[in-house]
Design an enzyme around this catalytic site. Structure first.
Site, short mmCIF file in Angstrom:
data_model
loop_
_atom_site.label_atom_id
_atom_site.label_comp_id
_atom_site.label_asym_id
_atom_site.label_seq_id
_atom_site.Cartn_x
_atom_site.Cartn_y
_atom_site.Cartn_z
N GLU A 154 0.18 -12.23 7.25
CA GLU A 154 -0.65 -11.52 8.32
C GLU A 154 -2.09 -11.34 7.98
OE1 GLU A 154 -2.09 -7.98 10.69
OE2 GLU A 154 -1.62 -7.92 8.42
N ASP A 192 1.70 -7.96 4.93
CA ASP A 192 0.73 -7.34 5.64
C ASP A 192 -0.71 -7.38 4.68
OD1 ASP A 192 0.33 -5.08 7.98
OD2 ASP A 192 -0.63 -4.36 6.04
N ASN A 193 -1.85 -7.77 5.59
CA ASN A 193 -3.15 -7.75 4.95
C ASN A 193 -3.14 -8.53 3.65
OD1 ASN A 193 -4.68 -6.61 6.80
ND2 ASN A 193 -4.30 -4.74 6.15
N GLN A 207 0.70 -1.17 0.00
CA GLN A 207 -0.06 0.00 0.12
C GLN A 207 1.02 1.23 0.05
OE1 GLN A 207 -1.96 -0.81 3.78
NE2 GLN A 207 -0.41 -0.09 4.95
N ASP A 232 -3.86 8.46 5.39
CA ASP A 232 -2.38 8.50 5.05
C ASP A 232 -2.13 7.50 3.91
OD1 ASP A 232 -2.86 6.68 6.90
OD2 ASP A 232 -0.94 6.71 7.84
N LYS A 287 3.00 2.66 16.72
CA LYS A 287 2.64 2.58 15.48
C LYS A 287 2.77 3.96 14.94
CE LYS A 287 -1.46 0.40 15.01
NZ LYS A 287 -2.83 -0.12 14.45
#
Lengths: 639, 639
Positions: free
Chosen positions: B400, B371-372, B300, B335, B511
């Site tokens: 994940e 991620d994802n 992303q 973001d 984070k």
């Protein structure tokens, strides 16, 4: 290469579609699968299916059940092979509307979503008629918030929009098969007899004509398949005598499984039984009272069979050129030559054997009980049965195989519609539970259809020898209520149980001699058998595939189970005292929610076996069952 | 067309070989199947296999276990894809000898059998060398009875005769795949950290150099994988502030998952962390003490990512041409721009993303935590991971994904070597039992490798919030002893558990901000974590695939289970008090015959967690476990 949408765990299927599943004509088959896609799109899916003789595909929608599992139903209306494929795709119309609704509810700007919806809808109607979709487009253009807030994917406009849209990320499963068998393969009560033992004239062998005379009697007991032991000419050479003795006395009729003599082989009838026309008369008479006739087909030959002369290459030869007998070391069967399938050019043999079935199919026989199929190659059966059924989808083949379980299951994979089982050797509660649980497990239950014979000319189980009439009664109750397919070998209704000592075999077996009987002899259980068949015919619960749930019983002598038919939603509760010697009492309970239609309110049950009506408000109750006529209760809930 | 011999139920396999099973380099893989043939021939079978980079096939024999089930073993010595095929055939040599023996024992004529044996042996040696077989032929010709009586199929002559004979009715399975992963994919302890939070200088962000300083500390706790949260440049536009607030304050470092700015995107490092060389130094330092480094890869982009400028077609656009943020209605992430995989020409995008992995692989990274992945198409992952692993079989990809179970499993089918799980949300005894039982069921256990993280930057489970230090201890014991793959996110050793109220999230999450810590702060559980990793490293039982059997415990607060490694035959018994508040006692029992090596004689066990030695002669015992350091017992049988 993996598709974008995974379509998996598809049922009914056998080993990912390697073998066909089975169904019965008229069945509504539930098609289920998992459909897995990334993200959180709204998906849609359908099953496409057709009978292989039909050109056009039909389709039925699948619906999401839960947790990515989908389900739909198709009705199979014609015997033969069906194929089906599952398709899944992303339903962009529903996805866009759902997302837009969330933003709308959150008070966010929805202009992007409105545009996406409009574009999807507009591209959908390209070149297609869709009056409702046009209205939807107009609504989304003029009052988008209303259109989004009120959109219902199941409304006529929603359905049309979803149907006309491009199937985004369309994925397809491989093709699966369902072999659809005729009704008689799914539900039947068989009665096995030796034609030569029929008739009242004690002096002369029974004939097909005598079988016609017996039909009303068999029908009265409620059977709908008359199964004839082999009707072919019987060999003279090495004919076996009474009790299987190596040498026959003059007049001994020989074993009907030693097939073939100068009158012919597998395509002829034993002249002692009558003519081909007499047989045809028997078929007609049976048909006229709603009964089918099954033939016993044993692919083996007497030394006098025409094949032995015409095709010596189909047999095993000794160094001296003579032919080997059937052998099961250290046993030999001198009246039988087995056919040798291990030959360099088997196709002429295969074709000839298939033509035997065709011969009888053309003469009106649709049901074959095949003797010892497990001694012939699986690839032969697969070739033979597949090609026969392509032409004659209404035929039924019952495998008479008592062998290792995986080989029995292999025969069903190869094409047999139904199979003999180990039922006669399952006597204690845990044995019966365990075996039924195996037979009803998946994928076995998709392709293996068990036939429960309570006895056969080869098997007089110890439980019948020792338990006598009481055992005959409760074993019949078990077979008739556990399995949609059950059968008896004639004499069972008379509780015949004289064994060869210490063997599970009949003394003076009908295999080797003619036995005329008084079919109404005292002590018979004809009325009980008739009652069982009447109950089977009257209550849906006993039709449909084997579906049994064992319920709690405080006493291992009393089996308690729920027999169910999921396609009609019918249920019956059966309690059986499986001890032929003693009265027993058990505390039984019917768990709440166990079956459709059995809510907490049901308290009246009809005991259709004894003809009483009982109230079980607490659904936990004590039941006493006495060996004999009162050894079982068959409870139908009054809903 | 069906083959004469059915080869079925082949394992390891996933949906009849539709997806590869998984193994680890060095594994001895048990290959099993059912082999079904008509009649009663003696069969033989083997598995043929090869690594796809090797040209020659190897073979290993299969042996009959029981009931038509066969088994053999192959050793997989090299990472990458293996293929295997099972072959089965009729062993005529053994069949003839066995039948002849039966006739011999029955005192019958064996001349036919002797001839059959001789012919089979003679045809076997045609054109082949076989000194032993020649001896056997001579023996069968001159003293056939002796030859038959003494024949041993496992003798050298028997083996030679069986090996050289024609494989009659040879049947072959389809081809199955086993993906062999590097050791680190099968057994590892992960430590996750934010590089910017390392270092003792409270004023300036931590750098790769500071990570090097922390390595001994992490190694001391026994971890062998250092997992770095994303190390790429962080976006400036719409940077998120502390606790995820929509507007960052000056100096807020932003979320490392908002990837890309003017310094580059997924192929650059955040200059605040150091240079590519500094990263390389960290990799070298880790390697020198036996640790691997895992990168976090999130596909992303921040609005400042170079892709946004160079490939606007890879993103979602609004009607006004602007790009849509990441959204999970009704939540938006300002973001982050998600990548749009639903584009007409996805291949350039797919290739670019794959090149990101290649970029880092070429710089020494072998492990990626992705991620994802569940928001990207499964067919993309399958293409990407399959092609990467063909070139780099020693890479490891951890999914994940916290999503629907079948989608998580789909990612493993697509190629992920291991996966996050629901472990953090499984707290009560029945929840843990049920989940472990699902994870160890077949075929899931053949392809889905579970990673048990006790916490993550996104998840501070309620049990840790409420149970405090005691909960941190027992949850670590569970993860470390149930799963060969476990991990902690840094801060766990300090029992950090301040949540956002009523959320399973950390307050002041790392984070969004830098958090420097005293890594030896009072109350830490470093020694307990170190002890757990030491036990894992010392006892084979905890290595090898997840293999857990729950044993009887009289108290649901105490879980009792057997952890086993079948390839080495090692076992350990673990009892854990899963109630962080109360001392509990349970009656536990170790059933006899439960594990290899645990005979009735074992009575001494070493509690390697507490360092004691106990005697359990009756193998049924009471155990009291106190929340905290004494909340568990890890018993190794002294055999």
């Amino acid at each position: 290469m993996m598709q974008q949408i995974l379509i998996e765990n598809i049922n009914p299927s056998v080993y990912q579609g390697e073998y066909p599943a089975r169904a019965i004509v008229g069945d509504i088959v539930t098609i289920s699968c998992d459909i897995v896609c990334h993200g959180s799109y709204v998906l849609d899916a359908q099953v496409r299916y057709r009978h292989i003789r039909e050109r056009n595909w039909r389709s039925a929608p699948l619906e999401l059940v839960e947790n990515d599992a989908w389900e739909g139903k198709i009705k199979v209306t014609r015997a033969g092979m069906y194929v089906f494929i599952i398709e899944a795709w992303i339903d962009m119309v529903s996805t866009h509307f759902r997302d837009a609704k969330k933003w709308l509810d959150a008070g966010e700007d929805i202009s992007t979503d409105v545009l996406a919806i409009r574009n999807t809808l507009v591209s959908s109607i390209k070149g297609q008629t869709g009056p409702l979709i046009t209205g939807l487009i107009s609504e989304i253009e003029h009052s988008p918030s209303d259109a989004i807030a009120t959109f219902d994917p199941k409304s006529p406009a929603g359905m049309e929009a979803r149907r006309l849209q491009e199937k985004k990320s369309l994925s397809e499963s491989r093709q699966f098969n369902i072999s659809v068998d005729p009704l008689i393969a799914g539900y039947a009560s068989w009665y096995e007899l030796f034609p030569r033992s029929q008739g009242s004239d004690l002096k002369s062998p029974g004939r097909f004509r005598d079988c016609i005379q017996r039909l009303p009697d068999i029908k009265e007991m409620g059977f709908n398949v008359l199964y004839l032991t082999p009707i072919f000419p019987i060999g003279e050479t090495n004919r076996v005598g009474k009790n299987g003795s190596k040498t026959a006395k003059p007049g001994d009729p020989g074993s009907p499984w030693a097939i073939g003599n100068s009158h012919g082989g597998h395509k002829a009838v034993n002249p002692d039984l009558g003519s081909m026309k007499d047989l045809n008369d028997l078929l007609s008479a049976a048909r006229s009272i709603g009964m089918d006739v099954a033939l016993d087909m044993a692919f083996q030959c007497s030394p006098d069979h025409p094949y032995v002369r015409d095709h010596p290459e189909w047999f095993n030869h000794r160094p001296d050129g003579s032919i080997r007998y059937a052998e099961n070391p250290p046993k030999k069967y001198y009246d039988i030559y087995p056919i040798n399938f291990d030959i360099p050019q088997p196709m002429p043999l295969w074709r000839e054997l298939r033509s035997v079935f065709e011969f009888w199919i053309n003469r009106g026989i649709k049901i074959f009980r095949v003797d010892n199929p497990h001694t012939k190659p699986l690839d032969f059966w697969n070739w033979c049965l597949t090609s026969l059924k392509r032409k004659h989808p209404d035929t039924v083949f019952l495998a008479e195989a008592f062998t290792r379980p995986k080989l029995m299951y292999g025969l069903s994979k190869a094409g047999f519609n139904e199979s003999y089982t180990y039922f006669t050797w399952r006597n204690y509660d845990y044995e019966i539970r365990e075996y039924i649980s195996e037979l009803t497990s998946s994928p076995l239950n998709y392709y293996f259809r068990p036939m429960f014979f309570v006895n056969t000319p080869d098997i007089l189980p110890y439980v019948l020898q020792h338990g006598g009439r009481n055992a005959f009664i409760f074993r019949a109750v078990l077979a008739a209520t556990l399995s949609p397919l059950w059968g008896i070998y004639s004499g069972y209704e008379l509780c015949e149980n004289t064994p060869i000592p210490d063997r599970e075999e009949y003394l003076n077996s009908e295999k080797y001699e003619i036995r005329k009987r008084d079919w109404k002899a005292p002590g018979n259980i004809r009325d009980i058998i008739a009652k069982l068949n009447e109950i089977r015919n009257s209550f849906d619960a006993f039709r449909g595939r084997m579906d049994v749930t064992f319920l709690g019983s405080s006493n291992p002598n009393i089996l308690f189970y729920l027999r169910r038919n999921r396609s009609t939603g019918s249920s019956a509760f059966v309690a059986v005292n499986i001890n032929p010697f003693e009265e027993h009492t058990a505390r039984l309970s019917i768990p709440s929610g166990i079956a459709e239609g059995i809510s907490g309110n049901v308290q009246w049950y009809k005991d259709v076996f004894l003809g009483t009506r009982i109230s079980l408000p607490g659904r936990e109750f004590n039941l006493t069952l006495t060996p004999g006529r009162k050894s079982a209760a068959i409870l139908i809930p009054e809903v």
